[in-house]
Design an enzyme around this catalytic site. Structure first.
Site, short mmCIF file in Angstrom:
data_model
loop_
_atom_site.label_atom_id
_atom_site.label_comp_id
_atom_site.label_asym_id
_atom_site.label_seq_id
_atom_site.Cartn_x
_atom_site.Cartn_y
_atom_site.Cartn_z
N ALA A 1 -15.95 24.39 -6.34
CA ALA A 1 -15.40 23.21 -5.68
C ALA A 1 -16.43 22.45 -4.84
O ALA A 1 -16.36 21.22 -4.75
CB ALA A 1 -14.21 23.61 -4.81
N LEU A 2 -17.37 23.15 -4.24
CA LEU A 2 -18.38 22.46 -3.43
C LEU A 2 -19.28 21.54 -4.26
O LEU A 2 -19.84 20.58 -3.74
CB LEU A 2 -19.25 23.46 -2.67
CG LEU A 2 -18.67 23.95 -1.34
CD1 LEU A 2 -19.60 24.98 -0.72
CD2 LEU A 2 -18.40 22.81 -0.38
N GLU A 3 -19.40 21.82 -5.53
CA GLU A 3 -20.25 21.00 -6.39
C GLU A 3 -19.53 19.76 -6.92
O GLU A 3 -20.17 18.84 -7.45
CB GLU A 3 -20.78 21.82 -7.57
CG GLU A 3 -21.79 22.88 -7.19
CD GLU A 3 -21.19 24.11 -6.53
OE1 GLU A 3 -21.84 24.64 -5.60
OE2 GLU A 3 -20.08 24.54 -6.90
N CYS B 1 -9.85 25.20 -7.72
CA CYS B 1 -8.99 26.11 -6.97
C CYS B 1 -9.84 26.94 -6.03
O CYS B 1 -10.85 27.51 -6.44
CB CYS B 1 -8.21 27.01 -7.92
SG CYS B 1 -7.09 28.14 -7.07
N VAL B 2 -9.39 27.01 -4.77
CA VAL B 2 -10.03 27.85 -3.77
C VAL B 2 -8.95 28.79 -3.24
O VAL B 2 -7.95 28.33 -2.69
CB VAL B 2 -10.64 27.01 -2.63
CG1 VAL B 2 -11.39 27.91 -1.66
CG2 VAL B 2 -11.54 25.92 -3.16
N THR C 1 -13.24 36.02 4.39
CA THR C 1 -14.27 35.39 5.21
C THR C 1 -13.94 33.92 5.42
O THR C 1 -12.96 33.40 4.88
CB THR C 1 -15.65 35.49 4.52
OG1 THR C 1 -15.63 34.67 3.34
CG2 THR C 1 -15.98 36.93 4.14
N HIS D 1 -15.44 31.50 4.22
CA HIS D 1 -15.86 30.73 3.05
C HIS D 1 -14.75 29.78 2.58
O HIS D 1 -15.01 28.63 2.22
CB HIS D 1 -16.28 31.68 1.92
CG HIS D 1 -16.79 31.00 0.70
ND1 HIS D 1 -18.02 30.38 0.67
CD2 HIS D 1 -16.24 30.82 -0.52
CE1 HIS D 1 -18.20 29.86 -0.54
NE2 HIS D 1 -17.13 30.11 -1.28
N ARG E 1 1.27 26.19 -8.57
CA ARG E 1 0.83 24.81 -8.40
C ARG E 1 0.13 24.28 -9.65
O ARG E 1 0.14 23.08 -9.90
CB ARG E 1 -0.08 24.72 -7.18
CG ARG E 1 0.71 24.78 -5.90
CD ARG E 1 -0.09 25.30 -4.71
NE ARG E 1 0.76 25.34 -3.52
CZ ARG E 1 1.68 26.27 -3.27
NH1 ARG E 1 1.88 27.26 -4.13
NH2 ARG E 1 2.41 26.23 -2.17
#
Length: 163
Positions: free
Chosen positions: A58-60, A87-88, A93, A95, A134
């Site tokens: 997702a960060l990319e 999806c995260v 942690t 993160h 979802r």
């Protein structure tokens, strides 16, 4: 299944023939298939063509959106709308918080600064069961929701450009 809390949008500005970009994070392959299926079905129903770019996580997604939108515009084939899918799932942690917040913030920055119709379909959930509920088109269909959001913003952009 349609969400009864959400009234359908009435703007029917013609967007057929528009071009969309889907950027997907393939961290969870099967979940991603469900999200992608929902988004693609909405784009096809609206008469759009689309390209799909896959990134690791997702960060990319925001960086890939920026790169692809710039390249497409430079090649004379700009994207009219963008859908981000991924999806995260919360872990033990921080993160989860970093990825969720930073990917959403960066996508919103892109949408606003570039006046880019964008639907954010990056799921942020506590469990895999929540993610599946979802992702499935037969349940909450968040891939379809993200595409509908991008299409709604594209209709607004086109209608106001003609006003």
């Amino acid at each position: 299944m349609a969400d009864a809390r959400r009234a359908p949008l009435k703007d029917q500005t013609d967007i057929s023939g528009a071009r969309a970009l889907i950027v997907e994070a393939r961290f969870y392959d099967d979940l991603q298939d469900a999200l992608l299926d929902g988004a693609v079905a909405e784009l096809k129903a609206a008469g759009l063509t689309h390209d799909v770019i896959t990134v690791p996580g997702a960060l990319e997604i925001p960086a890939a959106v920026a790169i692809a939108v710039d390249a497409a515009a430079a090649n004379g084939k700009p994207y009219d709308a963008v859908i981000a899918l991924g999806c995260v799932i919360r872990g033990d942690t921080i993160h989860f918080e970093i990825v969720s917040q930073e990917s959403s913030r960066a996508l919103m920055d892109l949408a606003v600064s570039r006046k880019l119709p964008l639907g954010n379909g990056i799921l942020t959930v506590n469990t895999e069961a929540q993610a599946w509920a979802r992702a499935r088109a037969s349940e909450l269909n968040k891939g379809g929701d993200a595409a509908r959001a991008a299409l709604a913003m594209l209709r607004i952009k086109r209608r106001l450009a003609r006003a």
